[in-house]
Design an enzyme around this catalytic site. Structure first.
Site, PDB file in Angstrom:
ATOM      1  N   ASP A 267      12.936   9.610  -8.496  1.00 34.97           N
ATOM      2  CA  ASP A 267      14.084   9.918  -9.341  1.00 34.97           C
ATOM      3  C   ASP A 267      14.106  11.430  -9.530  1.00 34.97           C
ATOM      4  OD1 ASP A 267      16.160   9.710 -11.394  1.00 34.97           O
ATOM      5  OD2 ASP A 267      15.486   7.640 -11.654  1.00 34.97           O
ATOM      6  N   ILE A 268      14.904  11.911 -10.457  1.00 34.74           N
ATOM      7  CA  ILE A 268      14.915  13.340 -10.717  1.00 34.74           C
ATOM      8  C   ILE A 268      13.552  13.742 -11.301  1.00 34.74           C
ATOM      9  CG2 ILE A 268      17.414  13.388 -11.054  1.00 34.74           C
ATOM     10  CD1 ILE A 268      16.893  13.573 -14.069  1.00 34.74           C
ATOM     11  N   PRO A 269      13.139  15.013 -11.133  1.00 34.38           N
ATOM     12  CA  PRO A 269      11.784  15.415 -11.540  1.00 34.38           C
ATOM     13  C   PRO A 269      11.412  15.049 -12.969  1.00 34.38           C
ATOM     14  CG  PRO A 269      12.766  17.138 -10.206  1.00 34.38           C
ATOM     15  CD  PRO A 269      13.845  16.111 -10.436  1.00 34.38           C
TER      16      PRO A 269
ATOM     17  N   THR B  79       5.087   0.819   5.611  1.00 38.73           N
ATOM     18  CA  THR B  79       4.482   0.247   6.814  1.00 38.73           C
ATOM     19  C   THR B  79       5.362  -0.805   7.481  1.00 38.73           C
ATOM     20  OG1 THR B  79       3.268  -1.358   5.477  1.00 38.73           O
ATOM     21  CG2 THR B  79       2.135   0.697   6.039  1.00 38.73           C
TER      22      THR B  79
ATOM     23  N   GLN C 218       3.816  -7.099   7.894  1.00 35.25           N
ATOM     24  CA  GLN C 218       3.418  -5.734   8.191  1.00 35.25           C
ATOM     25  C   GLN C 218       3.529  -5.486   9.699  1.00 35.25           C
ATOM     26  OE1 GLN C 218       2.803  -3.541   5.942  1.00 35.25           O
ATOM     27  NE2 GLN C 218       2.214  -4.655   4.106  1.00 35.25           N
TER      28      GLN C 218
ATOM     29  N   GLY D 158      -4.017  -7.827   0.680  1.00 38.04           N
ATOM     30  CA  GLY D 158      -3.448  -8.838  -0.195  1.00 38.04           C
ATOM     31  C   GLY D 158      -3.824 -10.251   0.189  1.00 38.04           C
TER      32      GLY D 158
ATOM     33  N   LYS E   4      -4.250  -3.792  -7.299  1.00 38.71           N
ATOM     34  CA  LYS E   4      -2.943  -3.157  -7.218  1.00 38.71           C
ATOM     35  C   LYS E   4      -1.902  -4.038  -7.895  1.00 38.71           C
ATOM     36  CE  LYS E   4      -0.292  -3.147  -3.454  1.00 38.71           C
ATOM     37  NZ  LYS E   4       1.087  -3.525  -3.900  1.00 38.71           N
TER      38      LYS E   4
ATOM     39  N   ASP F 261       1.480   0.455  -8.505  1.00 35.67           N
ATOM     40  CA  ASP F 261       2.264   0.710  -7.298  1.00 35.67           C
ATOM     41  C   ASP F 261       3.759   0.530  -7.594  1.00 35.67           C
ATOM     42  OD1 ASP F 261       3.164   0.968  -4.665  1.00 35.67           O
ATOM     43  OD2 ASP F 261       2.629  -1.095  -4.134  1.00 35.67           O
ATOM     44  N   LEU F 262       4.343   1.512  -8.278  1.00 34.44           N
ATOM     45  CA  LEU F 262       5.765   1.432  -8.640  1.00 34.44           C
ATOM     46  C   LEU F 262       6.628   2.417  -7.861  1.00 34.44           C
ATOM     47  CD1 LEU F 262       5.521   0.927 -12.515  1.00 34.44           C
ATOM     48  CD2 LEU F 262       5.587  -0.788 -10.680  1.00 34.44           C
ATOM     49  N   LYS F 263       6.014   3.296  -7.088  1.00 35.68           N
ATOM     50  CA  LYS F 263       6.731   4.193  -6.168  1.00 35.68           C
ATOM     51  C   LYS F 263       7.874   4.932  -6.862  1.00 35.68           C
ATOM     52  CE  LYS F 263       5.799   1.198  -2.153  1.00 35.68           C
ATOM     53  NZ  LYS F 263       5.231   0.034  -2.874  1.00 35.68           N
ATOM     54  N   PHE F 264       7.547   5.665  -7.912  1.00 33.36           N
ATOM     55  CA  PHE F 264       8.573   6.385  -8.661  1.00 33.36           C
ATOM     56  C   PHE F 264       9.343   7.348  -7.760  1.00 33.36           C
ATOM     57  CE2 PHE F 264       5.350   5.813 -12.229  1.00 33.36           C
ATOM     58  CZ  PHE F 264       6.010   4.724 -12.787  1.00 33.36           C
TER      59      PHE F 264
ATOM     60  N   ASP G  25      -0.061  -9.652  -5.532  1.00 34.50           N
ATOM     61  CA  ASP G  25       1.340  -9.973  -5.260  1.00 34.50           C
ATOM     62  C   ASP G  25       1.647 -11.403  -5.687  1.00 34.50           C
ATOM     63  OD1 ASP G  25       1.785  -7.431  -4.236  1.00 34.50           O
ATOM     64  OD2 ASP G  25       1.159  -8.020  -2.227  1.00 34.50           O
TER      65      ASP G  25
ATOM     66  N   ARG H  83      -5.653  -5.941   7.809  1.00 31.07           N
ATOM     67  CA  ARG H  83      -5.865  -7.359   8.043  1.00 31.07           C
ATOM     68  C   ARG H  83      -7.175  -7.558   8.782  1.00 31.07           C
ATOM     69  NH1 ARG H  83      -2.209  -7.429   5.114  1.00 31.07           N
ATOM     70  NH2 ARG H  83      -0.224  -8.542   5.193  1.00 31.07           N
TER      71      ARG H  83
END
Length: 239
Positions: free
Chosen positions: A71-73, A126, A196, A216, A39, A66-69, A17, A187
């Site tokens: 959207d439409i399929p 989280t 968190q 992190g 990550k 880690d882009l957490k897509f 990060d 942690r």
């Protein structure tokens, strides 16, 4: 899917990060790919792009993109196919995108022609409390929402989920050993909580059933990150 017991390699995933690629690469130069995975999240990817991911892979690191897509399929499938070509070890999508979106993503990584990356789904962030979930229309506790979405992800053929370590024992019992549980909010006992809300120590998380631990600042902000990694790996190796 691969049984959790048969998954090899480091179980700690260090969250890079950082606000710029140079800082991330300076840190990476101080650690060993045999001791952790990495990550790359939205901020760093937006700034540094696919080239950074390819550089990390070339250095021998397994990369969790880690882009957490969400959207439409078809759009998500194309994004997952493109990410697969970068040589990533793992990527994620949002379970809230629904069954058809998750199935399309799974089919995309299976037919990408590259080394098949793990595909996992984000359940509930989280940082979310029950009050915040209610504000966006999700009734019930964070744990109840996690279980529902994790079941949906498994039925869609996804390899696992991102979840709080506090939900790991429930999900492990409900979904079995052939399902990956990737847990942020980890942690060491001496580390600060930061932003968190649902956290756990590395030892407790592994004992609860977590497959991989995303950590992190306790590592990236340490004076001796390699030493911290060694301490964590030693601790969880005894579980």
């Amino acid at each position: 899917m691969t049984s959790v017991e048969n998954q090899m390699g480091p179980r700690v995933v260090v969250a890079l990060d950082y606000p710029e690629a140079k800082q991330a690469l300076d840190f990476v130069g101080r650690i060993d790919p045999t001791q952790c995975r990495l990550k790359v999240g939205k901020e760093l990817f937006t700034l540094a792009g696919p080239q950074l991911v390819e550089t990390l892979v070339a250095k021998g690191f397994d990369v969790f993109l880690d882009l957490k897509f969400h959207d439409i399929p078809n759009t998500v499938a194309n994004a997952c196919r493109a990410a697969s070509k970068l040589g990533v070890w793992m990527m994620n999508i949002h379970a809230l995108g629904g069954r058809r979106m998750m199935e399309a993503a799974r089919e995309a990584v299976e037919t990408s022609g590259s080394r098949r990356p793990h595909l996992i789904a984000v359940t509930i962030l989280t940082s979310h409390s029950e009050e915040e979930l209610g504000e966006i229309g999700l009734s019930g506790s964070p744990a109840e929402n996690v279980v529902r979405l994790a079941n949906l992800a498994q039925s869609a053929g996804v390899d696992g989920v991102v979840c709080s370590a506090q939900e790991s024992s429930v999900l492990r019992a409900e979904l079995g050993n052939d399902f990956m549980l990737v847990t942020p909010g980890i942690r060491p006992a001496s580390a600060a909580v930061n932003d968190q809300k649902r956290i756990m120590t590395p030892e407790d998380a592994i004992a609860a059933g977590s497959s991989y631990l995303v950590i992190g600042r306790p590592i990236t902000a340490a004076e001796d990150p390699a030493g911290v990694l060694l301490t964590i790996n030693s601790a969880i190796g005894a579980i």
